[in-house]
Every structure is written in structure tokens, then in C-alpha cells.
Motif scaffolding. Structure first.
Motif: not given
Length: 624
Positions: A481-489, A522-531, A598-606
Motif C-alpha cells: 500500500s505504501q509503494l507506487s502503483g498501488f490501486v485500492y479497490n 466498503a473497504g479492503d478486507q485485509e486492511m480492515l482485519l489488521f485495523i 484508513m486514509d487509503k480506504m477514504g475513511g476516518h479514524i479517531s
């Protein structure tokens, strides 16, 4: 009957449909080589290299790879995106023929991105079909079907409908045995035949006629089907289509498996001999294994040893490839990061050289100005004016260069911070699982343990190993997710299921879930599981065992998820900076990654303090 190899070949033909299908392959290659010598322009030169690579995949994989690499190097050096897309497509085909589907998918997806940027609809359709085939070979059926459906929708709109014909054939092969799709399969074959009539000599006709032979076999005309398959194989060999001939011969073994008394051994031996001469043995593991078992059972020691050596060599190469693919991912990404840093450093050096050249040019202008003063006083004003304008232009350029250098330095600092975060999370997340594995391994030295205790220790080692693999996959996901060319679906994610999975890694007795069933984000399952796992772990650490941890979710305009628990001596100022990186704080690294995801997925965390309770929460759109 499943025909993985037929899928493998069909994905190659799209590149051969553009006006050349009516010529024999040798004549096409000879003409392309002649054209290659006549092309001074590198763009056309790269295009011909890609066409040669596409032609050679049917008869010589090494030549396909050589032309693909050469075209990629030239296209990269000249910034030719179309040439680079074609070269990556050829490399994807080469790795597919070598049974390295993961590498083939990687190159195919990069090629698809370039063709989408160029808005090249025919090649986009081809790459979608290729990726469908590759994902099917790799066992990813849902993804494979999605790519196939996208290719079919796009193929309907193409003026060059030869590619659409190939997509329809793939659809028929994919769902040939699905009784619920018989009408659609029959329609796809009929429509494909109509298109092929426009293109005499198209190689698609081999697979259409092979499917017709399969129908004869199902209707009881086995001898007729076998004769037709042998005729197709002979014809393909005469045209230099080695892989097509191997595919045709495989049908005879399929007939034998379906009950027809056909002798498939001669066909398999012939296919093995063809593949061995042409470098396609990576595709023939089932064929070699079958020949080895047959001659082992018939006590033919000579042929048993011959095919046994071939089988051993092929399996050894595949194991080496698999080990290399799975063990060197992290090293690959770190080396790629290091290469990017070196490239950035080279650009800074080039800018310094340009700056020195400009200073030298300025001195030369000054000398010319002094000579002009001595020669003619009248030219002094004019020369002075030009010098003044030149100095102003140089100052502007120097200012722009300084700004660019400052920006590059900021990028270097970002890369350095990225590496620091990576090292910190490796030190934190891998320490505990590895210590568990070491502790369990040390307990094996106790020789007085009974079988039940030994089994318990083994189970603990398995659990620790699985935790380590899960952490490793999460880290790889973050790096990508940090490298160039990453596409979030974004994709549908069952929130309740993700929290239940995250609870396996922390104290489940204190956690209460208040999440309605059927709530999808609506998000990425692996990212949400990590969060989710990281926030629960943070809650357990900060609450220090006091009170329950409540997870509540509700849907308004967005889906809001809150994790509430009791804390001691936690101020609103500390909560405001909870998701910022603090050097030396391992937990802050994990929370920073959560915020990045969360920024990659267009969300907000607080984080918010309410009395003696701390509430960690995030918001994301609902998939509904």
C-alpha cells in the motif's frame, strides 16, 4: 473435463489476430525479422520485437522471453508506454508457459494498467481475458470469472471482433461441463464460428473443431473423435504450432477417462517428445507423471527410469521456483525500495551537474560582456541589458532547482521514516510469536513427556507459526500500500465476521460485540482485519484488565464503529496525538499503520476521552 492447458494457450492468440492469421508462422517470423532490419525508428523497432515474441511463444519459449526482455529495455529507456505494455504482456505469457502463474499475473496486470492509460480497448479486452485464465490456473475462481465477464462486456463493443471470438471460446471452455449454462455455451460457440468465418486461417478454429470432436465423443462416436483430434495435431505441427498440437493430443486421454477404450500412451509419449524438444515441459507435469506410473506398473524398467528422471527434474525445478517465490517477497520489496532511493540520488546528482554547467555558461557570458565593453561603448547598454535578463532567468532556474531539491529531500525523509516504521513493527509483531516457537521447541528436549503433553506442545507451535504467517501477510499488505502503483479497490466486508476473526488474537473474555448481522463495509478486507485486531490489542493494553471492552457499530450516512473501554490517567491531549508516530513507541507504529490504511480506504479514524473511558472509532461507507 477440465482443460487448464487449453486455457493457457488460448490467452496467447489475441496478439496474433491483427491481420496475420492467414499466413504460416514461419513466413510471418521471416517477414518480421526482415522488417526489423529496416526500422531505424525505435518505436516501430520495439513493436516488431513484441510481435516476434508473440509469434515465438507457440514454438520456442526462450525466444519469446528474449524478445520480450529486449523490447522492455528499449521501451523503458525511451518512455514508450505502448511498447512497454506489449513487452510485459509477452513476459506474462512466458511465465504462464513456465507454470509460474503468480509472476504471470503480476506482469499481466502491469500491462493492463498501461493499456488502460493508453485507452487501447482491444488490448484491454485481451489482457482481461488473459488475467481470467491466469487466475483460474492459480485456483482463484471468483476473480477469474469477474475478469472473464468484464472481457465479454468489452468484447461486444469492439470493431475488431476476432478478440471477442476468442473470449467466447474461453467462456465455452470454462463452463462446458456446467449443465445450467448449456444454452449460453452453445450460443457462445455459434457466435464464435460466425466471427471466425471472417478470418480464414485463424488458429481459433483448432479449438472450435476440438470442441466439436468432444461432442461426437459424448454422442458415442469415439473413433471419429479420436481420428479428428489426430488430424488436428498433425496439422498444428506442420504449421509450427507446438503447444496447440500438445493440447490436441491431450483430448485422447480425456476420452479414455470418460470410458472410451482409447490407447492414450502413444499420444502422451508423442506430446512429451514435442514438449521436450520445444521447452514446454513445465506444462506437462500430469503427462509425465501418468507415463511414469504406466511403465512402473508394466515393469518396463528402461522407460520407467527415463520418465522418472524427467519427473524428478521437473518437480525439483517447481519446488525451487515455489520456494523462491514465497520466501523472497520481503527482500524483493526492500531491494526495490533501495533501487528507488538510488534513482532519486542520481537525479539529485544530475541537477548538481546542470547547476555547475549553468555557472560555467554564466562566466562565459561575463567574459563576452567585458570584450564588448572594450570594443564598442555603444554596445555596452545592449550587452548589459542582455546580461541582466540572463541573470534574472538563471536566478529563477536556480530557485526552481532548489525547490525541487527540497522536495526530493522530503521524499527521502519519507522513505527513511517508512523504513523505520517497518523495522519497528517487525521488532514488535514478530518478537512474541518467535519467542513462543523457540519456547515450544525447547520443551521438546524433555524426553520424559507423555504423548498428550507432546501433542499439546505441537499444537502450540502450530498456533504460533500461524500467527507469524498472519503478521507477515499484514506487513506485506502494508508495504504494498505504501509503494507506487498501488490501486485500492473497495469490496464488501462483513463487519461482524472481521471482528470475530480479530478476537482470535486477543483476550476474548473481556470483549463484547454489539454489531448487527449483515452490516457490510466498503473497504479492503485485509486492511480492515489488521485495523480491528490492532485496535482491540490497543484496548486490552491500555485498559490493563479493568472492565469490559465494548465494540458497537451503527449505520447512519456512514457506518460508525466504536470500541469503548475504561482507562487510567488518559487525557484528551494524549487521545488527540494517539495516531501520530512517536519514536521508540511500538504501539504508535501499529496505530500509524491503521491510520494509513484508513486514509487509503477514504475513511476516518479517531480517539476521544469521555470521563474515565476512551473511545476508539472509525467511519467508512456502507457497501449497501
Amino acid at each position: 473435463m477440465k482443460r487448464t492447458r487449453i486455457y493457457t494457450i488460448l490467452l496467447m492468440f489475441a496478439g496474433l489476430m491483427a491481420g496475420r492469421a492467414s499466413f504460416a508462422q514461419d513466413n510471418v517470423i521471416r517477414q518480421l525479422r526482415t522488417d526489423l532490419l529496416r526500422q531505424p525508428d525505435s518505436t516501430l523497432y520495439t513493436d516488431i520485437l513484441n510481435q516476434l515474441g508473440m509469434q515465438f511463444h507457440l514454438s520456442n519459449t526462450d525466444s519469446c522471453f528474449w524478445y520480450g526482455v529486449k523490447a522492455r529495455d528499449i521501451a523503458t529507456r525511451r518512455g514508450d508506454k505502448r511498447g512497454l505494455a506489449g513487452a510485459l504482456n509477452n513476459l506474462s505469457i512466458f511465465y504462464a508457459l513456465k507454470a509460474n502463474t503468480k509472476q504471470a499475473i503480476e506482469y499481466g496486470f502491469k500491462s493492463l494498467l498501461y493499456y488502460r492509460e493508453l485507452e487501447d480497448q482491444p488490448n484491454i479486452c485481451q489482457l482481461l481475458m488473459n488475467l481470467s485464465v491466469l487466475h483460474d490456473m492459480d485456483g482463484m475462481k471468483p476473480e477469474s470469472n469477474q475478469y472473464l465477464y468484464q472481457a465479454m462486456e468489452l468484447g461486444k463493443t469492439l470493431a475488431q471482433d476476432s478478440i471477442y471470438s476468442l473470449v467466447l471460446i474461453n467462456y465455452a471452455l470454462r463452463f462446458e461441463q456446467d449443465s445450467t449454462r448449456r444454452d449460453s455455451v452453445k450460443w457462445a460457440l455459434g457466435r464464435s464460428k460466425e466471427i471466425i468465418r471472417k478470418y480464414p486461417g485463424s488458429r481459433d478454429i483448432y479449438y472450435i473443431q476440438a470442441l466439436e470432436a468432444d461432442e461426437w465423443m459424448q454422442e458415442g462416436e469415439g473413433a471419429r473423435a479420436v481420428q479428428k483430434i489426430n488430424e488436428l495435431a498433425d496439422k498444428a505441427l506442420k504449421e509450427g504450432l507446438v503447444v496447440v498440437a500438445i493440447d490436441m493430443l491431450d483430448h485422447i486421454d480425456t476420452y479414455r477417462q470418460n470410458g472410451y477404450p482409447a490407447d492414450a500412451i502413444p499420444a502422451k509419449e508423442r506430446a512429451f517428445a514435442i514438449g521436450s524438444r520445444s521447452g514446454y515441459l513445465n506444462m506437462m507435469l500430469p503427462t509425465i507423471a501418468s507415463l511414469y506410473r504406466y511403465y512402473a506398473n508394466s515393469n518396463n524398467e528402461a522407460k520407467k527410469a527415463y520418465y522418472g528422471r524427467a519427473l524428478w527434474e521437473l518437480v525439483r525445478k517447481r519446488l525451487e521456483m515455489k520456494s523462491r517465490n514465497y520466501m523472497n517477497y520481503l527482500d524483493y520489496f526492500l531491494k526495490e525500495q533501495e533501487l528507488n532511493e538510488w534513482e532519486l540520488s542520481n537525479r539529485v546528482q544530475e541537477q548538481k551537474i546542470n547547476k555547475a554547467n549553468m555557472k560555467r555558461k554564466s562566466r562565459q557570458q561575463l567574459i563576452g560582456f567585458m570584450i564588448g565593453v572594450l570594443l564598442l561603448m555603444g554596445g555596452f547598454t545592449y550587452a548589459r541589458y542582455r546580461s541582466y535578463k540572463g541573470l534574472r532567468r538563471q536566478e529563477r532556474l536556480l530557485r526552481e532547482m532548489n525547490d525541487a531539491i527540497s522536495e526530493k529531500n522530503q521524499q527521502l525523509n519519507i522513505h527513511d521514516d517508512f523504513k523505520n516504521k517497518l523495522i519497528a513493527i517487525l521488532a514488535r509483531d514478530f518478537r512474541e510469536p518467535l519467542n513462543d516457537i523457540i519456547r515450544v521447541s525447547a520443551m521438546f528436549r524433555n524426553k520424559d513427556m507423555d504423548q498428550a503433553s507432546m501433542q499439546l506442545i505441537i499444537d502450540e507451535a502450530v498456533v504460533s507459526s500461524r500467527k507469524t504467517l498472519v503478521i507477515f501477510e499484514n506487513i506485506l499488505r502494508w508495504i504494498k500500500s505504501q509503494l507506487s502503483g498501488f490501486v485500492y479497490n473497495p469490496a464488501p466486508c462483513d463487519l461482524l465476521l472481521l471482528f470475530e476473526q480479530a478476537m482470535h488474537y486477543t483476550d476474548q473474555q473481556r470483549i463484547r460485540l454489539d454489531i448487527p448481522s449483515g452490516l457490510y463495509l466498503a473497504g479492503d478486507q485485509e486492511m480492515l482485519l489488521f485495523i480491528n485486531r490492532s485496535l482491540l490489542h490497543c484496548a486490552v493494553m491500555l485498559s490493563e484488565g479493568e472492565g469490559p471492552i465494548v465494540v458497537h457499530a451503527m449505520q447512519e450516512e456512514l457506518v460508525r464503529v466504536d470500541i469503548t473501554f475504561t482507562v487510567k490517567a488518559f487525557t484528551p491531549q494524549m487521545a488527540a496525538h494517539l495516531f501520530e508516530y512517536r519514536r521508540g513507541d511500538d504501539m504508535s507504529v501499529t496505530l500509524v499503520i491503521c491510520k494509513d490504511f484508513m486514509d487509503k480506504m477514504g475513511g476516518h479514524i479517531s480517539a476521544e476521552v469521555q470521563g474515565v473511558q476512551l473511545r476508539l472509532g472509525y467511519s467508512l461507507p456502507s457497501f449497501n
